[in-house]
Design a protein around this motif. Structure first.
Motif, short mmCIF file in Angstrom:
data_model
loop_
_atom_site.label_atom_id
_atom_site.label_comp_id
_atom_site.label_asym_id
_atom_site.label_seq_id
_atom_site.Cartn_x
_atom_site.Cartn_y
_atom_site.Cartn_z
N ILE A 143 0.84 -1.21 0.00
CA ILE A 143 0.00 0.00 0.00
C ILE A 143 0.87 1.25 0.00
CG2 ILE A 143 -1.61 1.36 1.40
CD1 ILE A 143 -2.92 -1.30 2.25
N ILE A 144 1.87 1.31 0.88
CA ILE A 144 2.67 2.54 0.96
C ILE A 144 3.57 2.69 -0.28
CG2 ILE A 144 2.64 2.56 3.48
CD1 ILE A 144 5.58 1.64 3.41
N PHE A 145 4.00 1.57 -0.86
CA PHE A 145 4.86 1.67 -2.04
C PHE A 145 4.10 2.24 -3.23
CE2 PHE A 145 6.51 -0.31 -5.99
CZ PHE A 145 7.76 0.28 -6.00
N PHE A 146 2.92 1.74 -3.50
CA PHE A 146 2.17 2.22 -4.66
C PHE A 146 1.56 3.60 -4.40
CE2 PHE A 146 2.27 -2.39 -5.55
CZ PHE A 146 2.93 -2.31 -6.77
N LEU A 147 1.32 3.93 -3.14
CA LEU A 147 0.96 5.31 -2.82
C LEU A 147 2.12 6.25 -3.15
CD1 LEU A 147 -1.00 5.54 0.58
CD2 LEU A 147 -1.63 6.54 -1.62
N MET A 148 3.33 5.80 -2.86
CA MET A 148 4.51 6.61 -3.18
C MET A 148 4.63 6.83 -4.69
SD MET A 148 8.55 5.72 -2.63
CE MET A 148 8.53 4.58 -4.02
N ILE A 149 4.40 5.77 -5.47
CA ILE A 149 4.49 5.88 -6.93
C ILE A 149 3.47 6.90 -7.44
CG2 ILE A 149 4.19 4.65 -9.11
CD1 ILE A 149 6.71 3.91 -7.57
N ILE A 150 2.25 6.85 -6.91
CA ILE A 150 1.21 7.78 -7.35
C ILE A 150 1.59 9.21 -7.00
CG2 ILE A 150 -1.19 8.48 -6.94
CD1 ILE A 150 -1.84 5.48 -6.54
N MET A 151 2.10 9.43 -5.79
CA MET A 151 2.44 10.79 -5.37
C MET A 151 3.65 11.34 -6.11
SD MET A 151 1.56 10.93 -1.33
CE MET A 151 -0.12 10.60 -0.77
N LEU A 152 4.61 10.48 -6.43
CA LEU A 152 5.73 10.92 -7.25
C LEU A 152 5.24 11.41 -8.61
CD1 LEU A 152 8.47 8.20 -6.56
CD2 LEU A 152 8.62 10.62 -5.99
N GLY A 153 4.27 10.69 -9.16
CA GLY A 153 3.73 11.08 -10.46
C GLY A 153 2.85 12.31 -10.40
N LEU A 154 2.05 12.43 -9.32
CA LEU A 154 1.15 13.58 -9.20
C LEU A 154 1.91 14.90 -9.18
CD1 LEU A 154 -1.54 12.37 -6.61
CD2 LEU A 154 -1.90 12.91 -9.02
N ASP A 155 3.02 14.95 -8.44
CA ASP A 155 3.82 16.18 -8.39
C ASP A 155 4.23 16.65 -9.78
OD1 ASP A 155 3.81 16.46 -5.66
OD2 ASP A 155 5.57 15.22 -5.36
#
Length: 665
Positions: free
Chosen positions: A460-472
Motif C-alpha cells: 500500500i505505501i509503495f504504490f501510494l509513493m508511486i502515485i504521489m511521485l507522479g502527481l507532483d
C-alpha cells in the motif's frame, strides 16, 4: 502600471530643460540631468522621490505611500509652493520653493500576479517536479548498466556543467520577467516565441502517457487491500501453465528460463492485458478498469491545480514529502533482507573501463537533463510566482542537489531488494535486474514486497509513493501550460481559469485513451522514446542560444544582479554561452546517431513505428520555424528592419518595479 509626472516652473526658469525617462530598469541611470532608479529610488540633485516604506519629496522630507503600485493608487501634487502627497490613506504637505505645480498620478490596470504563500511551497513544488518516477526506476538501472559507482563521475560532471546551469537559468528568467513560457519571449527574443508553443505541445504529449503509469499504480493500490496479494498466486483466471510461484518458502520449486512469476503475469495479463493486442497496428479495446483509475487520477489533478499555486502549493506538502518517508522505510526494510549486500555491491562496484565508452557519457547527460527537467516550461512558471528579489540562485543549488541525492538513495532502495530476489532465486543480480522502466517497479519490486512480512502494508505505501511521485510532476507540467496560456491571453482566460483548467484536463484524458487499450503499453513506450526526448532537448538548445547569444549573457547577468544584488560569476557565464549548448548538442547528435532499438516484452517495434515516433516529435518542434516565418511575414518594413525588430526584446514587464517616470517636463 503607469505613472505620469508633470512639473511646471516659473516663467523663464530653466527654459528648454527637458528630461524624459520611461520604463528604465531599476539600478540604471539616464544622463543629462541624471535620473536614477534603484529599488524604487528616483533622485535629482537634492530633490528625490522614493517608493517603499516611505516617499521622499524635496530636501529629505518623507510621506507615506504604498510599498507597491499594486497596493493602490498614489497621487502627489505640488501647488503654490506646497507639496501634497496622498497614498495608502496618508496625506502630507511640505513647503517647496520655486515650484508651482507637480502632479504625480499612478494607475495599475492589470491584476496582481499571484505569488506563493510560503517559500517552502515553491521549493517543495520544484522538488516534487524534479523528483519523479524516473528517479526511482531509470537512474538505478542506468547506473548499474554503465559501470556502477564509476557512472557517478560522468553523472556529476554533466550535472555541474550542464544540468544545474540550465536549471538556474530558467529559474532566473521566470522570476525576472514574471511570465510563462510563451509570453516571456517578447522580453528576450520575439522571433523565438514558437519555443513556448512547442513546450506546451510537448507537455500535452507527456500528460497523454505519464498519468497512465499512475493509473497502473492505482490499480495495484486497490488490489493491495486483500489479505493475499493477487500477484502472489498462480491460481487466478489470468495465469498460464508457465506461472511459477517461487516464494522464499518454496524450496522444492526450481526456476527455469521459461518460467514466469505470478507478479509478471498479473502485470502483463491482468493490468495491461497486452496478450490481447498483437501490436501497435491493433491496439484493441479500452480497459474500463484503467479508464476509471485514470479518471480518478485526473480528478485529483484538477482539484489540486484549478485555483493556481495557492492550492497546489499546499498539496505538495503531502505529495512531495510522503515519498521520502516511504523511501526511508523501504531502505531500512531492504537493508535487513538476506542477500541485500549483493545488490548494493552490484549497484556500486565501479567498472572504470566503461568510462571509455561514449554511451556512458550520453546516458549520464540524458539522465541529468530529464531528471532536473529544464525546457518543459515548469521552472519558468513556478519562478514567475516568486517575489522579485527571491534568491533563486540558492534555490537552484538546493533543489538540484536534493534531486541528485534522491536518485542515489533510490538506487539503494531498489538494489537491496534486487539482491534479496537474486538470493531467493539462486541467480545473479544482473539476471534478476534485466527489467527496466515500469517493469522494474510493477514486477520485480512488487514480487519482492509480496515476500516480506506485512506485505499488504508495504504494498500500500509503495504504490501510494508511486502515485504521489507522479502527481507532483503532473501538477507541474500542467501548471506550466496553464501559466503560459493565461499570460499570453490574460483578458480571455484569467477570469476563467477554472474552466480552462477543466478543458485542459479533459483534453489530456481523451488523449490518454489510446494508452488505456490492451496495447496501451506499446503506445506509452512509443511516446516515451520519441515524442518528448529529442524534441525537448532541441527546444532547450534553441532557448539557451536565444538567451545567451541573442538576448546577451551580459544583459541576462545584469538582470540577475538587479534581482539578487550580485553578478553571476565567470563559471556560470561560460556555461551558458558555450558549455550548455555543447552539452545539449552532444545529446541530440547521440540520439540521431544511435537510434535506439525499441522493444517491449516480446514485441519488437517495426520500422514504421520509428517514422511515426519521429513525426510525433517533429509535430511539436515545427512550431519554432513556423512562428519565425509568421513573425517575419507580419512585421512591417524592409526584410532587414523586420529581422532586426524580431530579435530586439521589448521593454521588460514592469510589474515588479515600484514606479515608472514618463513625460517629466
Amino acid at each position: 502600471m503607469m505613472m505620469t509626472s508633470m512639473l511646471t516652473m516659473d516663467k523663464g526658469e530653466r527654459e528648454g530643460g527637458r528630461e524624459q525617462v520611461g520604463g528604465e530598469e531599476e539600478g540604471t541611470q539616464q544622463e543629462n540631468g541624471r535620473v536614477m532608479l534603484a529599488d524604487g529610488l528616483a533622485e535629482r540633485g537634492s530633490k528625490s522621490l522614493t517608493s517603499g516604506s516611505g516617499q521622499q519629496v524635496s530636501n529629505g522630507l518623507t510621506t507615506s505611500t504604498p510599498q507597491s503600485p499594486r497596493e493602490g493608487p498614489a497621487t502627489a501634487s505640488f501647488s503654490g509652493g506646497t507639496a501634497s502627497v496622498t497614498g495608502g490613506g496618508t496625506r502630507s504637505s511640505v513647503p517647496l520653493g520655486g515650484l508651482r505645480t507637480l502632479v504625480v498620478q499612478q494607475t495599475s490596470l492589470e491584476r496582481p500576479r499571484e505569488i506563493w504563500s510560503k517559500k517552502m511551497d515553491f521549493l517543495l513544488s520544484v522538488i516534487g517536479y524534479a523528483v519523479d518516477l524516473g528517479n526511482v526506476w531509470r537512474f538505478p538501472y542506468i547506473c548499474y548498466q554503465n559501470g556502477g559507482g564509476a557512472f557517478l563521475l560522468p553523472y556529476l560532471l554533466m550535472a555541474v556543467f550542464g544540468g544545474v546551469p540550465l536549471f538556474y537559468m530558467e529559474l532566473a528568467l521566470g522570476q525576472f520577467h514574471r511570465s510563462g513560457c510563451i509570453s516571456i519571449w517578447k522580453y528576450i527574443c520575439p522571433i523565438f516565441k514558437g519555443i513556448g508553443f512547442a513546450i506546451c505541445i510537448i507537455a500535452l504529449y507527456i500528460a497523454f502517457y505519464y498519468n497512465t503509469i499512475m493509473a497502473w499504480a492505482l490499480y495495484y493500490l486497490l488490489s493491495s487491500f486483500r489479505s493475499t496479494l493477487p500477484w502472489t498466486t498462480c491460481t487466478n483466471s489470468w495465469n498460464t501453465p508457465n506461472c511459477n510461484r517461487y516464494m522464499s518458502s518454496d524450496y522444492n520449486v526450481s526456476w527455469s528460463n521459461s518460467s514466469t512469476s505470478p507478479a509478471e503475469e498479473f502485470y502483463t495479463r491482468q493490468v495491461l492485458q497486452v496478450h490481447l493486442s498483437p501490436g501497435l497496428h491493433q491496439l484493441g479495446s479500452v480497459s474500463w478498469q484503467l479508464a476509471l483509475c485514470l479518471l480518478f487520477i485526473f480528478t485529483i489533478v484538477y482539484f489540486s491545480i484549478w485555483k493556481g499555486v495557492k492550492t497546489s502549493g499546499k498539496v505538495v506538502w503531502v505529495t512531495a514529502t510522503f515519498p521520502y518517508l516511504v523511501l526511508l522505510v523501504l531502505l531500512i526494510r531492504g537493508a535487513t533482507l538476506p542477500g541485500a549486500w549483493r545488490g548494493v555491491v552490484f549497484y556500486l562496484k565501479p567498472d572504470w573501463e566503461k568510462l571509455l565508452s561514449t554511451t556512458v557519457w550520453i546516458d549520464a547527460a540524458a539522465q541529468i537533463f530529464f531528471s532536473l527537467g529544464p525546457g518543459f516550461g515548469v521552472l519558468l512558471a513556478f519562478a514567475s510566482y516568486n517575489p522579485f528579489h527571491n534568491n533563486c540562485y540558492k534555490d537552484a543549488l538546493v533543489t538540484s542537489s536534493v534531486n541528485c541525492l534522491t536518485s542515489f538513495l533510490s538506487g539503494f532502495v531498489i538494489f537491496t531488494v534486487l539482491g534479496y530476489m537474486a538470493e531467493m532465486r539462486k541467480q545473479d543480480v544482473d539476471t534478476v535486474a534485466k527489467d527496466a522502466g515500469p517493469s522494474l517497479l510493477f514486477i520485480i519490486y512488487a514480487e519482492a514486497i509480496a515476500n516480506m512480512p506485512a506485505a499488504t502494508f508495504f504494498s500500500i505505501i509503495f504504490f501510494l509513493m508511486i502515485i504521489m511521485l507522479g502527481l507532483d510532476s503532473t501538477f507541474a507540467g500542467l501548471e506550466g501550460v496553464i501559466t503560459a496560456m493565461l499570460d499570453e491571453f490574460p483578458h480571455i482566460l484569467v477570469k476563467r481559469r477554472e474552466w480552462f483548467v477543466f478543458g485542459l484536463v479533459c483534453v489530456c484524458y481523451l488523449g490518454a485513451l489510446s494508452t488505456l487499450t490492451y496495447g496501451g503499453a506499446f503506445v506509452v513506450k512509443l511516446f516515451e522514446e520519441y515524442a518528448t526526448g529529442p524534441a525537448v532537448i532541441t527546444v532547450v538548445l534553441l532557448e539557451v542560444i536565444a538567451v545567451s547569444w541573442f538576448y546577451g549573457t551580459n544583459r541576462f547577468c545584469s538582470d540577475i544582479q538587479v534581482m539578487l544584488g550580485f553578478y553571476p560569476g565567470c563559471f556560470w557565464r561560460v556555461c551558458w554561452v558555450a558549455i550548455c549548448p555543447c552539452f545539449l548538442l552532444f545529446i541530440i547528435i547521440s540520439f540521431l546517431a544511435f537510434t535506439p532499438e525499441v522493444r517491449l516484452f516480446n514485441y519488437h517495434y517495426p520500422p514504421w513505428t520509428t517514422v511515426l515516433g519521429y513525426c510525433i516529435g517533429v509535430s511539436s518542434f515545427i512550431c519554432v520555424p513556423a512562428y519565425m516565418v509568421y513573425h517575419l511575414l507580419n512585421a512591417k518594413g524592409t526584410f532587414k528592419q523586420r529581422l532586426l525588430k524580431s530579435i530586439t526584446p521589448e521593454p521588460s514587464s514592469d510589474s515588479h518595479r515600484d514606479f515608472i517616470v514618463t513625460n517629466a517636463v
